[in-house]
Structures are given as structure tokens and as C-alpha cells.
Enzyme design. Structure first.
Site, mmCIF file in Angstrom:
data_model
loop_
_atom_site.group_PDB
_atom_site.id
_atom_site.type_symbol
_atom_site.label_atom_id
_atom_site.label_comp_id
_atom_site.label_asym_id
_atom_site.label_seq_id
_atom_site.Cartn_x
_atom_site.Cartn_y
_atom_site.Cartn_z
ATOM 1 C CD GLU A 73 -1.566 6.391 -2.630
ATOM 2 O OE1 GLU A 73 -2.460 5.804 -3.270
ATOM 3 O OE2 GLU A 73 -1.790 7.154 -1.664
ATOM 4 C CG ASP A 99 -13.476 16.633 7.083
ATOM 5 O OD1 ASP A 99 -14.156 17.575 6.648
ATOM 6 O OD2 ASP A 99 -12.250 16.534 6.901
#
Length: 226
Positions: A73, A99
């Protein structure tokens, strides 16, 4: 080992299908995102879009299964590796995409839904915080361009246009059959009913009508309704 083309050939039909069914995600963006998030390799948990567990709310496509894996990240502007994360696990790739579409219905992703171009959508994904990578949009756009993925966006348009043409052709055929089925001469047995309906101001004198039209008027006339 599956090639990049094999990966695209697997993902593209699902992306096109969902778009035809109303998904607001461009197939090109969906395929590019799957390539970027996985490097072109299908993981065992069928989550190729990097969708984390998040709030953990069960959906029609996710039953709570999860996989813990390390990722990287950008934190405070710097890339940090080996960041632990819990990711949603799905029975199928399609469940994962469906989803994700539910996720994109939230207010946070309004700009993603409203984007009118693939490039606008990739930028909206970045701006909405889907990924922490500040180059997320440019990377997706690079994949779209390199792999020629807008072909799949255009394929959706072609399929919709073909479907519309088929609907118009069928409509025209039905109208033609209805006209052929209409009677050009008023049957003798229906003449009294037609005359009564005209006299009552219910209809003008028709040049032609269907068998059912004449039959209904005749029944109404015989019952004294007209």
C-alpha cells in the site's frame, strides 16, 4: 502457465456479460483492473479485483469466506510492502465482480457510476480511494491501451445494436402478420353488429378488422349491448 491472453480470454466474457446486464463498469476497465490487481494470475479465492473484507456485511455473492494475504500500500505517500490484509473469497470469478458492483452502488463511488468513458472511470476509481496507489488510473489506462481492451466496450455496443435491430425486425414481422390476419371483407354474419355499432357512434365503418374484432361486436350485438 497461463498467458496474459488466456487471462483476458477468461475475464472478458464475464465483463461483457455483466455490462450487457446493466453493470456500470466498462469491460475494458474491469479487465484492466483484474490484470493490475493480480498480474494476470487467477488466485484460488477468485478475487481478482483486490476487494478486501471491509465491513464484513454478507451479500448475495459473498458468504463471509476470507483469505489473509500480504499486499503493498501507499501510506503517507510512500510504498510499504508486506502489509497484511483480509480479502473476500468467492465461489466464482463472476460472484466477485457482482459483489464489486454492489460496492460501487455506494455514494462514495458515484463518480465511478457516472463516468462516460473508460478513462473517466479509471480516474474516478483513483479519486474515490479504491486503491492507495497514486498512479492507479494511469496504470489502468496503460493496460487498456496496450491490450486494446476498448474492443470489448465496442463489442457491447455492437451486441446491443444487433439486439435492437432484431427487436425492430420482429416487431415489423408481427405487424405484417397482424395485417395479413386482418379480414379485408366484413363477414356477412357480422354486418348487423357493425351497422349497430356505427349507428351508436361507437366506431366508424371499418375497411378491415380482425376475426376477433368482428366476433366480439357480434356477441355484444346479440346480447343487446349495442
Amino acid at each position: 502457465m497461463a498467458s496474459r491472453k488466456d487471462f483476458i480470454d477468461l475475464i472478458a466474457p464475464i465483463a461483457v456479460k455483466l455490462r450487457l446486464e446493466g453493470s456500470l463498469i466498462f469491460p475494458s476497465v474491469r479487465i484492466a483492473q483484474a490484470l493490475l490487481e493480480t498480474g494476470g494470475k487467477i488466485n484460488a479465492w477468485n478475487n481478482v479485483v483486490g476487494y478486501k473484507v471491509g465491513n464484513g456485511v454478507i451479500t448475495p455473492y459473498w458468504r463471509g469466506d476470507r483469505v489473509s494475504a500480504s499486499t503493498w500500500e501507499f501510506i503517507n505517500g510512500e510504498q510499504v510492502t508486506n502489509v497484511p490484509g483480509d480479502f473476500r473469497a468467492y465461489a466464482t470469478l463472476e460472484d466477485g465482480f457482482r459483489d464489486q458492483d454492489l460496492l460501487f452502488q455506494s455514494a462514495r463511488y458515484a463518480a465511478v457510476r457516472l463516468a462516460s468513458t473508460p478513462q473517466g472511470q479509471t480516474q474516478a476509481l483513483q479519486n474515490s480511494g479504491y486503491a492507495t496507489d497514486p498512479a492507479y488510473a494511469s496504470k489502468l489506462n496503460g493496460i487498456i491501451a496496450t491490450e486494446g481492451l476498448t474492443f470489448y466496450d465496442e463489442e457491447v455496443i455492437r451486441m446491443l445494436e444487433n439486439l435492437q435491430a432484431q427487436i425492430e425486425a420482429l416487431t415489423s414481422r408481427v405487424q405484417s402478420l397482424e395485417e395479413q390476419a386482418a379480414l379485408t371483407i366484413i363477414p356477412t354474419w357480422a354486418q348487423a353488429a357493425i351497422d349497430a355499432a356505427v349507428k351508436a357512434g361507437l366506431i366508424d365503418t371499418p375497411e378491415k378488422g380482425s376475426y376477433d374484432f368482428y366476433r366480439v361486436l357480434t356477441v355484444l350485438h346479440r346480447k343487446g349491448i349495442i
